[in-house]
Structure formats: structure tokens, C-alpha cells
Design an enzyme around this catalytic site. Structure first.
Site, PDB file in Angstrom:
ATOM      1  N   CYS A  73     -14.817  -0.364  23.438  1.00 43.14           N
ATOM      2  CA  CYS A  73     -13.555  -0.746  22.809  1.00 43.14           C
ATOM      3  C   CYS A  73     -13.114   0.302  21.792  1.00 43.14           C
ATOM      4  CB  CYS A  73     -13.707  -2.086  22.100  1.00 43.14           C
ATOM      5  SG  CYS A  73     -14.449  -3.384  23.085  1.00 43.14           S
TER       6      CYS A  73
ATOM      7  N   ARG B 299     -11.574   5.504  26.607  1.00 40.99           N
ATOM      8  CA  ARG B 299     -12.828   4.788  26.383  1.00 40.99           C
ATOM      9  C   ARG B 299     -12.970   3.583  27.308  1.00 40.99           C
ATOM     10  NH1 ARG B 299     -15.093   5.851  21.114  1.00 40.99           N
ATOM     11  NH2 ARG B 299     -15.823   3.712  20.942  1.00 40.99           N
TER      12      ARG B 299
ATOM     13  N   TRP C 210     -12.636  -3.976  25.792  1.00 35.98           N
ATOM     14  CA  TRP C 210     -13.369  -3.970  27.060  1.00 35.98           C
ATOM     15  C   TRP C 210     -14.200  -5.250  27.058  1.00 35.98           C
ATOM     16  CZ3 TRP C 210     -18.537  -3.577  28.786  1.00 35.98           C
ATOM     17  CH2 TRP C 210     -18.703  -3.153  30.117  1.00 35.98           C
TER      18      TRP C 210
ATOM     19  N   ASN D 172     -15.671  -3.985  17.402  1.00 40.93           N
ATOM     20  CA  ASN D 172     -16.438  -3.414  18.509  1.00 40.93           C
ATOM     21  C   ASN D 172     -17.889  -3.845  18.330  1.00 40.93           C
ATOM     22  OD1 ASN D 172     -14.145  -2.077  19.265  1.00 40.93           O
ATOM     23  ND2 ASN D 172     -14.863  -0.043  18.689  1.00 40.93           N
ATOM     24  N   GLY D 173     -18.528  -4.242  19.430  1.00 40.88           N
ATOM     25  CA  GLY D 173     -19.934  -4.622  19.342  1.00 40.88           C
ATOM     26  C   GLY D 173     -20.182  -5.996  19.927  1.00 40.88           C
TER      27      GLY D 173
ATOM     28  N   GLU E 276     -26.447  12.330  40.928  1.00 43.06           N
ATOM     29  CA  GLU E 276     -25.217  12.493  40.155  1.00 43.06           C
ATOM     30  C   GLU E 276     -23.996  12.497  41.063  1.00 43.06           C
ATOM     31  OE1 GLU E 276     -22.581  13.171  36.946  1.00 43.06           O
ATOM     32  OE2 GLU E 276     -24.513  12.190  37.187  1.00 43.06           O
TER      33      GLU E 276
ATOM     34  N   LYS F  74     -20.880   9.790  40.778  1.00 33.55           N
ATOM     35  CA  LYS F  74     -19.473  10.165  40.599  1.00 33.55           C
ATOM     36  C   LYS F  74     -18.594   9.451  41.625  1.00 33.55           C
ATOM     37  CE  LYS F  74     -19.513  11.465  37.281  1.00 33.55           C
ATOM     38  NZ  LYS F  74     -20.837  11.454  36.778  1.00 33.55           N
TER      39      LYS F  74
ATOM     40  N   GLU G 154     -18.310   5.712  40.756  1.00 35.83           N
ATOM     41  CA  GLU G 154     -17.559   5.446  39.530  1.00 35.83           C
ATOM     42  C   GLU G 154     -16.056   5.455  39.746  1.00 35.83           C
ATOM     43  OE1 GLU G 154     -20.001   7.072  35.700  1.00 35.83           O
ATOM     44  OE2 GLU G 154     -19.295   8.598  37.094  1.00 35.83           O
TER      45      GLU G 154
ATOM     46  N   HIS H 283     -37.975   5.997  54.538  1.00 33.03           N
ATOM     47  CA  HIS H 283     -38.612   4.788  54.014  1.00 33.03           C
ATOM     48  C   HIS H 283     -37.577   3.705  53.704  1.00 33.03           C
ATOM     49  CE1 HIS H 283     -42.561   6.724  53.689  1.00 33.03           C
ATOM     50  NE2 HIS H 283     -41.865   7.821  53.376  1.00 33.03           N
TER      51      HIS H 283
ATOM     52  N   LYS I 178     -16.101   4.779  28.469  1.00 25.98           N
ATOM     53  CA  LYS I 178     -16.601   6.132  28.269  1.00 25.98           C
ATOM     54  C   LYS I 178     -17.894   6.133  27.481  1.00 25.98           C
ATOM     55  CE  LYS I 178     -16.566  10.585  28.406  1.00 25.98           C
ATOM     56  NZ  LYS I 178     -16.938  11.237  29.674  1.00 25.98           N
TER      57      LYS I 178
END
Length: 608
Positions: A2, A27, A74, A100-101, A481, A485, A488, A504, A603
Site C-alpha cells: 500500500c 507499488r 492492496w 500500511n501493515g 526467474e 516473469k 507475474e 521426475h 512492488k
């Protein structure tokens, strides 16, 4: 996570706050709101993007307000609704708060407050704080009321509060969620991120955990939770607003992918001694005695930073011969980790505020272990609380999907490996060879960026429902990675695996509809990767290969080949990841996705 902004001064608070919230959009958020104050309180909240909040506001009518607080939320507790959006108000409608939190004991507090007659209008944990402040503000000042309320709260918070009973005052407090105060000429700007401040001033104060700040247009006072005054140091932000603009690119993510030819240089500039094949990293604050005393290194990180740490494990174990463990911060903090004398903990976080990583850092320090930080944001909490560290100097990263921060982290880990290896068995000649290739990286990255084959591959596979990414050795974390990407920003299911592990389990998924991305550069496991490619071919999978330039043989095995220049294996991940970033970007764009603000993501994850 947030975003918070507060303003008090002589300008239109509405305009300052809306502009600040736009700076914080990257964010991640799903609703937004604003409270404007003085002798009366005006509050507006909307669900969705900031344009919805702008539509709901009559900015001309509200231009007389010179004080206010704003928020982008968020969702954690409660769905994205207008009722759950911030700011939240008390029963009287005279106190407004943004937060925030996460408040861990909110349910217990809420039941107590309901019994006392408080009426709640949301499902959020945040609302209990404003009702607690209301309880104490009947007789106490706002700053005292905040202090008493927070004494009953368990969890993480960054808050900004204002009350019509004290017009001209904003109270801020922090525990676990970042807050920064920007000091202007007759104005103060409070924010959770420096990007919302740099339009107004470069002079800032970082609010620390367990501090409360009383802010007016002309000054501030900072207190500990015991209400004793705390002296604060004013620091300077060293980047300008141009660094967070798109500069002609369609998206921040694309701009940041292209910036990697510069940011890799920024990560090693002033830190390499090419003529001796050596490195200096003074910020680590490690003596030769410390270096030779290292028995084990533990990297602690989340997400993309964890992948960088995994590359660090391959590098350090191979070249410096020091055992390395790579830990997910969220798991490390809730285990009983075995830490011993001779262990060195290194936390990796782009923002320097990642909640789990910060908690793991504190856990390690509490056990007497030296902790270093690799982070991007100067003055961040991890940077301040570490015993030493290295800034990656990637500049502000606005796209939620990390790109340039990842390669800058890897570059710093290459430097760390060289520092350790050259003090052990690595020869000056090998050190020089590695640094030569590292210095060639800008032009090599630009060569990859100019490869049109990547866009063609994206066009062919943009409608696929699943992807596999496979690599061996140091390219396995790159495969992870690349898969991350794609997930996301395009919302396509993708998994990264060590190539040999395909047999496997994942091999059961392969058919003519499954694109499989292999990283098959010329290295010691090249022939093994070719065998894995053959296994996919036999099952009619669609094969995309990241290969070393000049490898014509690989074309016999692949449907598509994306070439990268040949470099020393130690720095090869800096190149092989770039086409995977672009592939994810182009696929997402072709699918109509919002690449800079993908759904459900933030973010900087500053809560659990």
C-alpha cells in the site's frame, strides 16, 4: 504494498496528494482514498484505479484544503470495496487514518471496542486503530492518543492520522512499514516511498521503528514510544524525478529492461580493479580476517531476489569454495535456524523493506551472527540495520516485475564471489578474464535487446496455457526467474526446473501444445541439456532455446533459437535472463495485460 502520502503546507493538498498517489501506483493497489482536513474533515474513497478517485473529487471546490492524507490500498483484511478502502474514520467522523501493515490482534481489540459502543463500518484490521485513537483523544492530544493506542496494538504499521480537534497537525508512526518525511519550504510531505516526495524536496528524514512524529507545516517533533524526544538526521535523496519517468518507452518494465546495459555498469563502477583481476567492496566492512573466517554463507531473500541468491550459491561454491545455503525469508524466520560462529548472513531485497527479509535479518542478528545487506534503496531499513552491505545502484524500479534490480543483484554477487575467490585460489588471470567480460556486458546486453526473434516467439506462443523453463547448473535459477516473469505479468502458468528433473514428473505434461524454454549455452553441461531437449522433442513439445551465438548445431533440435554472445560462465546469467524478460513482456502485451501493475501483486511486500 500500500501507499501513503500526507501533506501539510500552503499548496492545494488535493493536487499534491493525487500526484503523490500516482507516483505510488507502481507499488500495487486495488482502491484509493483521500482525507482533507482543518476545522472540518472531507473524505472520499473509491475502488479501482486512481482515475476513479479523481472523477469522484471536485478538485476545484477542494482546492482550499492545505492539509490531508491519501492512500492506495492492496487488500489484506477484507475485499477491495469502498467501505474497506482507506482513510478510515472514527465514530464521530473527526479523526481520519491511513495505514500500511497488518494488525495481528485486531479481532480481540475490535470485540473490546464494540462492547464499549464503537461502531465499525469495514472488515479491515486498520479500523481498530482509529477507534482506539478516538478512545484516548477524548482527553489527550492527538500525538498522545496515537501513542496510547499503539501500545495496545500488535503487528506492523505505518500510519498517518489527523483530527479536526487539532487542525494543522499530522501524526505519523512506524513499526515495520516504511515512512519518510520530506522537509520543504513551509511544507511537509509524508510518504511511504521517496518517489512521492522528490517533486517537492530532496531533504528527508527516515522514520524508524517505534517512533512517532508530530508534523506541522513549519516543523516536526519525533518521539519514542516512551514519548521521549528523539533527535533525527536530515538526509538527501540522490536521484531525480527523471529517473522515474518512462522516457519514451510504452511501459516502465520495457524501459527498465533496456536500462540494464547501464545499471549493470552502475553496479560494478568504482568496485573493480581490472588490471589485477580484483574487486573492492568497502561497504561490506569485512577485514581479511573476517573473510578468511567465513565458514558458511546464508543468503536470505524472497521472489526474484531469492533467484539471485541461488545464482550466488552456484558462484561462491564453485569459485570461492565456501558452503552456501539459500533460504526463503518467510520460512527462515519461523524455523529455529542453526547459526554458528563463522556463518555470514546476507539478505537480498530490492526495496530494503521486505517484511519477511527484515524479520529474518533481525533474527540472525539476535543470534550474534554478522549480517550484510544487498539492496537498492539508500536509507532503507535493511540498509540501516545491516552490519554492512552493498547498494546495487539500479535506480528506482517502478515496474512491479523486477528486471534491472535482478541483474544488478547478480552483478554484485559476481563481485562478491571475485572478492572471496581472489583471496583464496583464483588466479589474477582468471579474475581479469571475468572482469573483461563483465565490462563488455553493456554492448552484449544491447545485442540481445535488438534480437527480433524474441518478439516472433512471443507472437507464436502468446495463447499457450502453460510453459516449462529448464536449465542446468547456474542457468537453473535463470530458468526459475524466466518462469516467474511470465507468471507475474501474463498470467500464464509457468514452472522452472532443473532440466534433468523434468523426467521426475513434469515430462508427463509435455505434448504438442507445451512450449519448453531451454537455456543451453556452451558450458560443462551443454551435452546433458541436449539430451533433455531430445526427450522433449520425442514427445512433440515446442522447443525454444537460449543458445550461445555461433552454435548452429542447436538449430537441428529447436523450433526457435535465441542467441546470446559467448561470455565467461560466471557472468552468463546477466545475458541469458534478458531474452526471458523480453519474452514475458511481449507475451503479456500481446495478451492485453497491464505489465507495470499486474493483478494481485505489489512492488514491495511490507506485510506477511
Amino acid at each position: 504494498m500500500c501507499g501513503i502520502i500526507g501533506y501539510i503546507g500552503s499548496k492545494s493538498a488535493t493536487e499534491v496528494i493525487l500526484k503523490g498517489l500516482k507516483r505510488l501506483e507502481y507499488r500495487g493497489y486495488d482502491s484509493a482514498g483521500i482525507a482533507l482536513g482543518g476545522s472540518e474533515l472531507f473524505v472520499e474513497k473509491t475502488v479501482g484505479k486512481l482515475m476513479e478517485l479523481e472523477r469522484a473529487l471536485d478538485c476545484g471546490r477542494l482546492s482550499s484544503y492545505t492539509m490531508g492524507i491519501g492512500h492506495t490500498r492492496w487488500a489484506t483484511h477484507g475485499a477491495p470495496t469502498r467501505e474497506n478502502a482507506h482513510p478510515h474514520c472514527d465514530c464521530t467522523g473527526k479523526i481520519a487514518l491511513v495505514h500500511n501493515g497488518i494488525i495481528e490482534n485486531y479481532d480481540i481489540l475490535k470485540q473490546v471496542l464494540i462492547k464499549e459502543g464503537h461502531v465499525f463500518s469495514s472488515e479491515t484490521d486498520t479500523e481498530v486503530i482509529v477507534h482506539l485513537i478516538e478512545h484516548y483523544h477524548r482527553s489527550d492530544s492527538l500525538v498522545d492518543s496515537v501513542m496510547h493506542a499503539l501500545a495496545r496494538v500488535e503487528g506492523a504499521y505505518g500510519i498517518a492520522v489527523m483530527s479536526v480537534k487539532e487542525p494543522g497537525v499530522i501524526v505519523a508512526a512506524r513499526k515495520g512499514s516504511p515512512l519518510i518525511l520530506g522537509i520543504g519550504d513551509g511544507e511537509m510531505v509524508l510518504a511511504s516511498d521517496a518517489s512521492a516526495i522528490v517533486d517537492h524536496t530532496r531533504s528527508v528524514i527516515y522514520i524508524e521503528d517505534n517512533e512517532i512524529m508530530e508534523i506541522t507545516s513549519s516543523g516536526y517533533r519525533t518521539y519514542g514510544l516512551d514519548m521521549k524526544c528523539v533527535e533525527k538526521r536530515v538526509e538527501a535523496i540522490d536521484w531525480d524525478i527523471a529517473s522515474i519517468e518512462k522516457k519514451g518507452f510504452d511501459h516502465y518494465m520495457l524501459k527498465e529492461i533496456h536500462e540494464q546495459s547501464e545499471t549493470i555498469v552502475n553496479a560494478y563502477r568504482g568496485r573493480i580493479i581490472p588490471e589485477f583481476g580484483n574487486v573492492r567492496l568497502d561497504g561490506l566492512k569485512l577485514t581479511d580476517k573476517d573473510i578468511f573466517g567465513i565458514q558458511r554463507i546464508i543468503f536470505i531473500a524472497c521472489g526474484t531476489s531469492w533467484h539471485a541468491g541461488l545464482i550466488g550459491e552456484y558462484l561462491i561454491e564453485e569459485y570461492a569454495r565456501i558452503p552456501v545455503d539459500v533460504e526463503y525469508a518467510s520460512e527462515f524466520r519461523y524455523r529455529k535456524p542453526v547459526l554458528r560462529q563463522g556463518d555470514l548472513v546476507i539478505t537480498i531485497s530490492q526495496s530494503g523493506e521486505t517484511a519477511d527479509t527484515l524479520a529474518a535479518l533481525r533474527e540472525a542478528k539476535s543470534k550474534g551472527v554478522k549480517v550484510l545487506g544487498v539492496t537498492n534503496v539508500v536509507g532503507s531499513t535493511i540498509a540501516r540495520e545491516s552490519d554492512g552491505g552493498v547498494y546495487i545502484h539500479a535506480g528506482p524500479e517502478i515496474g512491479v516485475a523486477s528486471t534491472k534490480a535482478f541483474t544488478s543483484q547478480v552483478c554484485v554477487l559476481v563481485l562478491l564471489t571475485l572478492l572471496l575467490a581472489r583471496r583464496r585460489d583464483m588466479t589474477p588471470e582468471e579474475g581479469k578474464a571475468i572482469l573483461r567480460d563483465l565490462q563488455l556486458m553493456p554492448q552484449m546486453v544491447n545485442e540481445v535487446l535488438a534480437n527480433d526473434e524474441i518478439r516472433a516467439v512471443a507472437a507464436e506462443f502468446k495463447s499457450s496455457r502453460n510453459f516449462l523453463y529448464l536449465g542446468r547448473g547456474i542457468q537453473y535459477p535463470v530458468a526459475l526467474e524466466g518462469a516467474l516473469k511470465l507468471k507475474e505479468i501474463s498470467y500464464i502458468h509457468a514452472e522452472g526446473y532443473p532440466a534433468a528433473e523434468m523426467k521426475h514428473g513434469p515430462i508427463a505434461l509435455i505434448d504438442e501444445n507445451m512450449p519448453v524454454v531451454f537455456i543451453a549455452t556452451h558450458d560443462q553441461v551443454y551435452s546433458k541439456v541436449l539430451s533433455n531437449i531430445e526427450e522433449v522433442r520425442a514427445r512433440k513439445g515446442k522447443i525454444i532455446v537460449i543458445a550461445t551465438r555461433g552454435d548452429d548445431e542447436i538449430r537441428k533440435y529447436a523450433d526457435h533459437v535465441i542467441y546470446v554472445p559467448e561470455v565467461h560462465g560466471m557472468v552468463s546469467p546477466l545475458l541469458t535472463v534478458v531474452p526471458l524478460q523480453l519474452l514475458a513482456y511481449y507475451i503479456a502485451i500481446m495478451r492485453g495485460c497491464d505489465v507495470d501493475q499486474p493483478r494481485n501483486l505489489a512492488k514491495s511486500v511490507t506485510v506477511e
